[in-house]
Motif scaffolding. Structure first.
Motif, PDB file in Angstrom:
ATOM      1  N   ARG A 136      -2.990  -1.671   1.870  1.00 39.11           N
ATOM      2  CA  ARG A 136      -2.115  -1.957   0.533  1.00 39.11           C
ATOM      3  C   ARG A 136      -1.332  -0.787   0.048  1.00 39.11           C
ATOM      4  NH1 ARG A 136      -5.801  -5.913  -0.963  1.00 39.11           N
ATOM      5  NH2 ARG A 136      -6.877  -4.748  -2.310  1.00 39.11           N
ATOM      6  N   GLU A 137      -1.900   0.231   0.112  1.00 43.95           N
ATOM      7  CA  GLU A 137      -1.647   1.482  -0.675  1.00 43.95           C
ATOM      8  C   GLU A 137      -0.611   2.053   0.335  1.00 43.95           C
ATOM      9  OE1 GLU A 137      -1.606   2.348  -3.715  1.00 43.95           O
ATOM     10  OE2 GLU A 137      -0.455   3.954  -3.530  1.00 43.95           O
ATOM     11  N   TRP A 138      -1.143   1.963   1.573  1.00 47.17           N
ATOM     12  CA  TRP A 138      -0.071   2.579   2.686  1.00 47.17           C
ATOM     13  C   TRP A 138       1.262   1.871   2.832  1.00 47.17           C
ATOM     14  CZ3 TRP A 138      -1.976   4.858   8.031  1.00 47.17           C
ATOM     15  CH2 TRP A 138      -2.685   5.720   7.749  1.00 47.17           C
ATOM     16  N   LEU A 139       1.035   0.646   2.346  1.00 45.54           N
ATOM     17  CA  LEU A 139       2.326  -0.531   2.485  1.00 45.54           C
ATOM     18  C   LEU A 139       3.430   0.241   1.285  1.00 45.54           C
ATOM     19  CD1 LEU A 139       3.209  -2.739   4.092  1.00 45.54           C
ATOM     20  CD2 LEU A 139       2.486  -4.218   2.196  1.00 45.54           C
ATOM     21  N   VAL A 140       2.229   0.295   0.124  1.00 37.08           N
ATOM     22  CA  VAL A 140       3.359   0.831  -0.896  1.00 37.08           C
ATOM     23  C   VAL A 140       3.765   2.248  -0.736  1.00 37.08           C
ATOM     24  CG1 VAL A 140       3.123   1.913  -3.277  1.00 37.08           C
ATOM     25  CG2 VAL A 140       1.704  -0.346  -2.812  1.00 37.08           C
ATOM     26  N   ILE A 142       4.910   3.621   2.177  1.00 40.81           N
ATOM     27  CA  ILE A 142       5.958   3.498   3.043  1.00 40.81           C
ATOM     28  C   ILE A 142       7.222   2.721   2.361  1.00 40.81           C
ATOM     29  CG2 ILE A 142       6.883   2.547   5.431  1.00 40.81           C
ATOM     30  CD1 ILE A 142       4.486   3.211   6.616  1.00 40.81           C
ATOM     31  N   GLY A 143       6.857   1.667   1.914  1.00 42.16           N
ATOM     32  CA  GLY A 143       7.878   0.690   1.157  1.00 42.16           C
ATOM     33  C   GLY A 143       8.642   1.562  -0.082  1.00 42.16           C
ATOM     34  N   SER A 144       7.863   2.376  -0.833  1.00 43.53           N
ATOM     35  CA  SER A 144       8.479   2.656  -2.033  1.00 43.53           C
ATOM     36  C   SER A 144       8.771   4.243  -2.060  1.00 43.53           C
ATOM     37  CB  SER A 144       7.537   2.467  -3.291  1.00 43.53           C
ATOM     38  OG  SER A 144       7.424   0.761  -3.154  1.00 43.53           O
ATOM     39  N   ARG A 145       7.978   4.850  -1.387  1.00 41.72           N
ATOM     40  CA  ARG A 145       8.422   6.463  -1.515  1.00 41.72           C
ATOM     41  C   ARG A 145       9.022   7.157  -0.562  1.00 41.72           C
ATOM     42  NH1 ARG A 145       2.871   6.444  -4.842  1.00 41.72           N
ATOM     43  NH2 ARG A 145       1.783   5.442  -3.042  1.00 41.72           N
ATOM     44  N   GLY A 187       6.387   5.910   9.529  1.00 36.79           N
ATOM     45  CA  GLY A 187       7.635   5.266   9.800  1.00 36.79           C
ATOM     46  C   GLY A 187       9.022   6.246   9.680  1.00 36.79           C
ATOM     47  N   ASN A 228      -2.813   7.736  -7.343  1.00 37.25           N
ATOM     48  CA  ASN A 228      -3.698   7.312  -8.192  1.00 37.25           C
ATOM     49  C   ASN A 228      -4.895   6.840  -7.242  1.00 37.25           C
ATOM     50  OD1 ASN A 228      -5.391   5.500  -9.685  1.00 37.25           O
ATOM     51  ND2 ASN A 228      -3.601   4.467 -10.658  1.00 37.25           N
TER      52      ASN A 228
ATOM     53  N   GLN B  69       6.413  -2.703  -5.808  1.00 35.80           N
ATOM     54  CA  GLN B  69       6.215  -3.213  -4.388  1.00 35.80           C
ATOM     55  C   GLN B  69       5.177  -4.302  -4.246  1.00 35.80           C
ATOM     56  OE1 GLN B  69       7.356  -1.280  -1.356  1.00 35.80           O
ATOM     57  NE2 GLN B  69       6.479  -3.310  -0.205  1.00 35.80           N
ATOM     58  N   GLY B 143       7.481  -0.125   8.748  1.00 34.17           N
ATOM     59  CA  GLY B 143       7.539   1.211   9.296  1.00 34.17           C
ATOM     60  C   GLY B 143       8.452   1.242  10.328  1.00 34.17           C
TER      61      GLY B 143
END
Lengths: 254, 254
Positions: A136-140, A142-145, A187, A228, B69, B143
């Motif tokens: 889930r954190e990886w999704l955040v 790639i998606g948000s940073r 990505g 975090n 996210q 990604g």
DNA sequence: CGGGCGCTTGACTGCCTTCAACCCCAGTGG
DNA sequence: CCACTGGGGTTGAAGGCAGTCAAGCGCCCG
């Protein structure tokens, strides 16, 4: 060296001597696997559970157009396929990054241990849940940073995960990933990863030489990417997770 | 209407009448939750397990800069927090998208059922593993795919997941998500989502009116975004997952 | 009827990709 | 000893996908 799994589980909860002995007895024979080799292929139905004792591997998928996406890094103490008991077949592949020591554990052996050692069962379940939280954190990520923070975040995460299994000294750890690996993880294009790493070096956040990564200022790097650690659910980060709640409502202050 | 969970579990394996009765007995009281309301907040320690009976919800995190996210969509039959047994606290929040019917199930009730109905235990475990597999596919989606394919892929996934719980008719299903929701899911801006949807409409792939999504040509849409349903691990898609192996090695042909 | 939310559209900007050339270095073999 | 080779990394130029900003529209609802 072989106790990566036990060290990791103990970062979640205390184990008894009996628990530890049972876990050690799980490891019958160690297999040495060269770098850049598939441990498990997509569509395969693994009979045994794979556990990484040493080295790095990754979960990945390859799209029809040849694009590879890496979805997880596996470090010492990580299981490859605890899901064997349930799912019909692998929906992704697992391949080594560096040379690895891998053990294969039969379903029966695991069932034997979990039947007699409830603490171990809890701990294995914890492993699976943390893997999911990391996803889930990886999704955040790639998606948000942006690219810089994305890669910085990866470095922070690996630091904590490798610390939990005793693979860090002086904020340095082995980093056998190529820039193309990082690109397929984040990505991004490998060219852009190169430029981003140059920038992170220029900012004095890291050095990366001869496949060893050193984080020069951990707190600064964490602040830079908004790291975090609560999602890793480590015992010694729980307090800091709570401490960090205030910045979620920082608009209240001042 | 309340049997979303049972229908879903049966897409994995057959249940006996006893299994089904035990699952129905789990549902003591149904709570009605309005749209856009948090079911569970980050940092919270839920005492009971939440199950969506009707409506849509999502998992999400909010970064320090306010960026949201979304990491998962929860549809009827989905559990919010099967992890209650293990983890110390939630590392993300869960909020409703549409009005929802939600039930809260005590730990004891679940433990009771799983102790006596091994098939149910397997099926619950399967739920957790599929949730993780979906997460991996979302990572691939963000990604590796462009905006058009990303959103098309989401539509395909929701079609299959909602079909499994009987919420689809004539390739249409309820779609209460705003374009901002989609944007926060896909790591895109809401403006770009708007443009992308316009394009998908222009290509005659979908219509989206009054919060109802219709997929005009399912096979064409799947082909467009390279949708492979194997990660959902549904029984009736297993054959097609195997059928699709050839395109992984398509370079061998011709 | 005013207000707000969701959506759309246009113009401009920018992060990141693609393409291509080049460097470095380790491994290999003559 | 040195030429060859190839993977990994670096750099520059050019272009594209997607973000940001801003204005305006339509519609639901109080």
């Amino acid at each position: 060296m072989q106790d990566a799994l036990i060290r990791k589980l103990e970062s979640f909860e205390d184990l008894t001597d009996g628990d530890r002995a049972a876990l050690r007895a799980l490891v019958p024979r160690v297999r040495q696997v060269p770098a850049r080799t598939d441990l498990i292929e997509e569509g395969h139905v693994p009979e045994r559970i794979h556990l990484i004792l040493d080295g790095y591997a990754c979960r990945y998928k390859v799209l029809p157009d040849g694009q590879r996406q890496i979805m997880a890094y596996l470090v010492p103490g990580d299981f490859c396929d605890l899901n064997v008991f349930i799912l019909d077949q692998m929906d992704h592949a697992i391949g080594t990054i560096s040379p690895c020591q891998v053990v294969e554990i039969s379903r029966n052996a695991i069932e034997e241990v979990t039947a007699h050692y409830p603490q171990v069962t809890r701990a294995l379940w914890w492993c699976a849940l943390v893997d999911e939280a990391i996803l889930r954190e990886w999704l955040v990520n790639i998606g948000s940073r942006q690219a810089h923070q994305r890669i910085a975040h990866l470095f922070c995460e690996l630091l904590l995960r490798l610390e939990a299994v005793g693979r860090v000294s002086d904020n340095s750890y082995a980093f056998p990933f190529t820039q193309t690996d990082i690109a397929d993880t984040m990505g991004l294009s490998d060219v852009h990863v190169s430029r981003t790493l140059r920038e992170l070096r220029r900012l004095q956040f890291i050095t990366l030489k001869r496949r060893v990564l050193t984080i020069l200022d951990v707190e600064q790097l964490k602040a830079y990417c908004g790291f975090n650690p609560n999602y890793l659910h480590l015992r010694n980060t729980r307090w800091s997770a709570r401490r960090q709640v205030p910045w979620l409502s920082s608009s209240h202050g001042a």
